[in-house]
Design an enzyme around this catalytic site. Structure first.
Site, PDB file in Angstrom:
ATOM      1  CG  HIS A 156      -2.073  -0.788   1.083  1.00  0.00           C
ATOM      2  ND1 HIS A 156      -3.394  -0.506   0.444  1.00  0.00           N
ATOM      3  CD2 HIS A 156      -2.361  -2.274   1.708  1.00  0.00           C
ATOM      4  CE1 HIS A 156      -4.217  -1.365   0.340  1.00  0.00           C
ATOM      5  NE2 HIS A 156      -3.734  -2.471   0.916  1.00  0.00           N
ATOM      6  CE  LYS A 163      -2.810  10.745   2.644  1.00  0.00           C
ATOM      7  NZ  LYS A 163      -3.126   9.972   1.379  1.00  0.00           N
ATOM      8  CB  THR A 204     -10.318   4.692  -2.092  1.00  0.00           C
ATOM      9  OG1 THR A 204     -10.221   5.152  -0.884  1.00  0.00           O
ATOM     10  CG2 THR A 204      -9.642   3.423  -2.521  1.00  0.00           C
TER      11      THR A 204
END
Length: 848
Positions: free
Chosen positions: A379, A576, A678
């Protein structure tokens, strides 16, 4: 509780995709509801609280699950299919009531029954606490996968830990994040069933005795794992699978000497230490910490789960339930174990220990079985997130497993020497045992060696792990590496959270998309249908008004529902790049301040997410965003043209409100750092446009919808690599871009922190000296792309057309598709439709 207005109730009744409940069903729900209120909660309507009503409704809905749940397990017992075991240290389930009503098709009946009883079902739904047993994407993915496995009729089980405290509750105080315990079980959990009869012993510490070529793990300390089962219903079928979560329990026996020497009370208190294993979820899911408690949690999960798996295998119909000695020849034909990241990778040495030490199987055969059974999902490619356990810690806590890992590594090194004679550097690079500095075990390497399949979670991510992260291993085992692009369940992330849009879609193309999301492609021919586009935008506006009302109530900030709702909600982490979003906010603010009469497309920018409690820079970024929001929101020159909201305590239930209202989704990580994402899929499915880099699943989203329907900016993976080869100098970008320089100077000199001008200097210095995630290099491209977003938003029909193309292109990103791919290409099973056995048929000893 006040009854709903008639018009609102009628509107909910008329939701086409849910239908109108038959009168007899409504009557049954009311009867069951009153029975549970009376007999389960021991209350009447005179003294009942809203929470009592929620519990009564939850038990009513659960009643409709139990028969299906038992019969599903009976069916598995009778036909003995290959079973899939999904091991994850996180399951971010959120709320259960609404999702269960949707999957069982009883939402209309429950809604009407509550209305007739004078209750508001939406208020009852809001009372349920989120089951926040996850940090973010990895745990939420596991939850979506469970939904899809049940919907596809797979004989599947989720295994995790029943943390007493889930991901912390985030409070904001003066702009700083504070953490409070998430005591999600304080009122009880109506969805779980404790199974003390299946409590299992788990061993730690001790030593290893070697004799006659065999090994025994002795003098261990034992605790117990108690299972709690929760039902996982499929959508519109009879399948109800099981999520089994383990809770740590201390053994009941005491040393009798404690009664005589006055230490009895202390002995009882010390028992609680054993139960700390399942006390709290670790919040640092992208910063590995080699803590003993975390190691114990990981082993606790796999040790309990493997005992359960082997018990079920031995009692299976076509296993060897009647034989004296179990044959494990068919084990890999009947069992598939999926490791959700490296957290459960101790399953590999644990399975070897069971097969070799307990079942007496020789090493080579046991290894063949283990590799054929296990599969590993990676991941992350961030080095700091990859697990590397200190050998000293393993030696003390799991001595036998360390021996096994050494043996696995030795045999693997022998293989490398055979394939690459004399290549000592390759041996060093690929060794599971890292010798440099503190000796450590690389758990990702162990997972690759001990699994028959290794997958990334987006096409670009899978390529990166083949060409960079695990390049050496790909050269040895090319057949093992696969891609399985992540997905989301359309039941929760469209049907449940956005009923208005669900209706619009269903009226146009029917309802098959709920289980066949690729059906949304049928919307594309209607891209020029102005009536449909207006319906989509009308639903969006209604969702925005609901969210605006929520924000007004929660934060006492009035926002303009006609403004662009610009969202970035995810864990707070430097990779991010919430900081780049903040830079854009400041840039817009500066433009308005310097030219108040300029043409400006109004924006409401919302950021939400939690920072790991020990992650200083992430918490400082949260503080900066809140300080910027305080300046922007209170500046009369700005008015309602620009508002900034930090969404406190972002979680699944809040996401269900936010995502349907979003116009723009921010997916702006540096290319090559986000495995998949997601959240980007959820926003796309709900008709938001994406601004993002070519990272993670954004790449495939663009392929599906077309480059004209997504806003892509910034460097590609190859361009990042090229920049690094040339030598990245952040100051160059700072000096050549006036808007960027102004933003950074404001941060550095205390413009947004006048009470403490040095407060944000660490952010400035970090960017100027290292800027690890190349924020300054992508800033100019990002701002230019945001200007294009604003320009398009002026033309609402053109915007709506792109929204439609986004929705229509969402089919690939269903978790049903992802799980179908796992099933066929990794687990070797086919989705099936459960045909329930008659109630009298023999039941599995482990019925549920």
């Amino acid at each position: 509780m006040a009854a709903k207005p008639q018009s609102d109730h009628d509107k909910r009744k008329q939701i086409s995709i849910r239908g109108i409940a038959p009168v007899e069903n409504v009557g049954n729900v009311k009867k069951s509801f009153n029975r549970h209120l009376h007999y389960t909660l021991v209350k009447d309507r005179n003294v009942s609280t809203p929470r009592d009503y929620y519990f009564a409704l939850a038990h009513t809905v659960r009643d409709h699950l139990v028969g299906r749940w038992i019969r599903t397990q009976q069916y598995y017992y009778e036909i003995d299919p290959k079973r899939v075991y999904y091991l994850s240290l996180e399951f971010y389930m959120g709320r259960t009531l609404s999702n269960t009503m949707v999957n069982l098709g009883m939402q209309s009946a429950c809604d009407e029954a509550m209305y007739q009883l004078g209750l508001d079902i939406e208020e009852l739904e809001e009372i349920e606490l989120d089951a926040g047993l996850g940090n973010g994407g990895l745990g939420r993915l596991a939850a979506c996968f469970l939904d899809s496995m049940a919907t596809l009729g797979l004989a599947a089980y989720g295994y995790g830990i029943r943390y007493d405290y889930g991901i912390f509750t985030q409070k904001l105080e003066n702009g700083w994040q504070l953490e409070e315990p998430d005591d999600w079980l304080r009122y009880g959990n109506p969805w779980e069933k404790a199974r003390p009869e299946y409590m299992l012993p788990i061993n730690f510490f001790g030593r290893v005795e070697h004799q006659d070529g065999s090994a025994k793990w002795v003098d261990t300390q034992t605790i117990f794992a108690m299972p709690y089962d929760s039902p996982v219903p499929g959508y519109g079928n009879n399948t109800v699978n099981t999520l089994r979560l383990w809770s740590a329990k201390a053994p009941n026996n005491f040393d009798l000497r404690f009664f005589n020497n006055g230490e009895y009370i202390q002995a009882v208190c010390d028992r609680n230490l054993a139960e700390n294993i399942s006390r709290v979820l670790y919040p640092n899911d992208n910063i590995f910490e080699g803590k003993e408690l975390r190691l114990k949690q990981e082993y606790f999960l796999v040790a309990a789960t493997l005992q359960d798996i082997i018990r079920r295998f031995k009692s299976s119909r076509f296993g060897c339930r009647d034989s004296v000695r179990t044959s494990f020849d068919t084990f890999a034909d009947k069992v598939a174990i999926q490791l959700n990241d490296t957290h459960p990778s101790l399953a590999i040495p644990e399975l070897m220990r069971i097969l070799v030490d307990i079942e007496g199987i020789d090493w080579e055969k046991a290894w063949t079985i283990t590799v054929a059974t296990c599969a590993y999902t990676n991941h992350t490619v961030l080095p700091e997130a990859l697990e590397r356990w200190p050998v000293s810690l393993l030696q003390r806590v799991l001595p036998r497993h360390l021996d096994i890992m050494y043996e696995i590594n030795q045999r693997f090194m022998d293989l490398i020497r055979t394939k690459y004679p004399g290549d000592n550097d390759r041996l060093r690079r690929m060794s599971v045992v890292e010798e440099e500095g503190e000796k450590r075990i690389n758990m990702a390497f162990l997972a690759i060696i001990g699994s028959h399949a290794v997958n990334g979670v987006a096409a670009i991510h899978s390529e990166i792990i083949k060409t960079h992260t695990f390049k050496d291993f790909y050269e040895i085992f090319p057949e093992r590496f696969q891609n399985k692009t992540n997905g989301i369940t359309p039941r929760r992330w469209l049907l449940l959270c956005n009923p208005g849009l669900s209706d619009v879609i269903a009226e146009k193309i029917g309802e098959n998309w709920v289980t066949q999301l690729s059906e949304l492609r049928k919307l594309e021919p209607f891209a020029n249908d102005e009536n449909l586009l207006r319906q989509i935008m009308k639903v969006k506006q209604e969702n925005k008004m609901k969210l605006a009302a929520h924000i007004q109530q929660k934060y006492n900030v009035t926002i303009n529902p006609a403004s662009m709702f610009d969202m970035q909600v995810k864990r707070i982490h430097e990779y991010k790049r919430q900081l780049m979003n903040c830079f854009h906010i400041i840039t817009l603010y500066n433009r308005l301040k310097s030219n108040p009469t300029m043409t400006f497309v109004p924006r409401t920018i919302m950021v939400g997410g939690k920072a790991a409690p020990g992650y200083y820079m992430a918490k400082l970024i949260i503080k900066l965003i809140n300080n910027v929001a305080n300046v922007v929101n209170n500046d009369p020159i700005i008015g309602d043209r620009l508002k900034v909201i930090y969404l406190e305590n972002y979680r699944v239930s809040l996401a269900e409100k936010i995502i349907p209202a979003a116009d723009l989704s921010e997916q702006i990580s540096m290319a090559g750092t986000e495995a998949s994402g997601t959240g980007n899929m959820k926003f796309q499915l709900n008709g938001a446009l994406t601004i993002g880099t070519l990272d993670g699943a954004n790449v495939e989203m663009r392929e599906e919808m077309g480059a004209d329907n997504i806003f892509i900016f910034g460097m590609t993976v190859e361009e990042v690599e090229e920049l690094d080869k040339r030598g990245y100098v952040p100051r160059v970008y700072y000096e050549k871009n006036a808007e960027l320089r102004q933003v950074m100077d404001q941060i550095n000199t205390g413009y947004f922190s006048p009470e403490n001008p040095d407060l944000f200097k660490d952010i400035f210095n970090s960017l100027m000296h290292t800027d690890r995630f190349r924020l300054l290099a992508d800033y100019e491209s990002y701002v230019e792309c945001q200007d294009k977003v604003s320009e398009l938003f002026k033309d609402q029909m053109a915007w709506a057309k792109k929204c439609l193309y986004n929705i229509a292109a969402s089919g690939k990103f269903s978790s049903d598709r992802t799980i179908g791919d796992y099933a066929r290409e990794i687990w070797g099973v086919e989705p099936t439709d459960i045909k329930l056995p008659a109630p009298h048929e023999k039941a599995d000893p482990d019925t549920v």
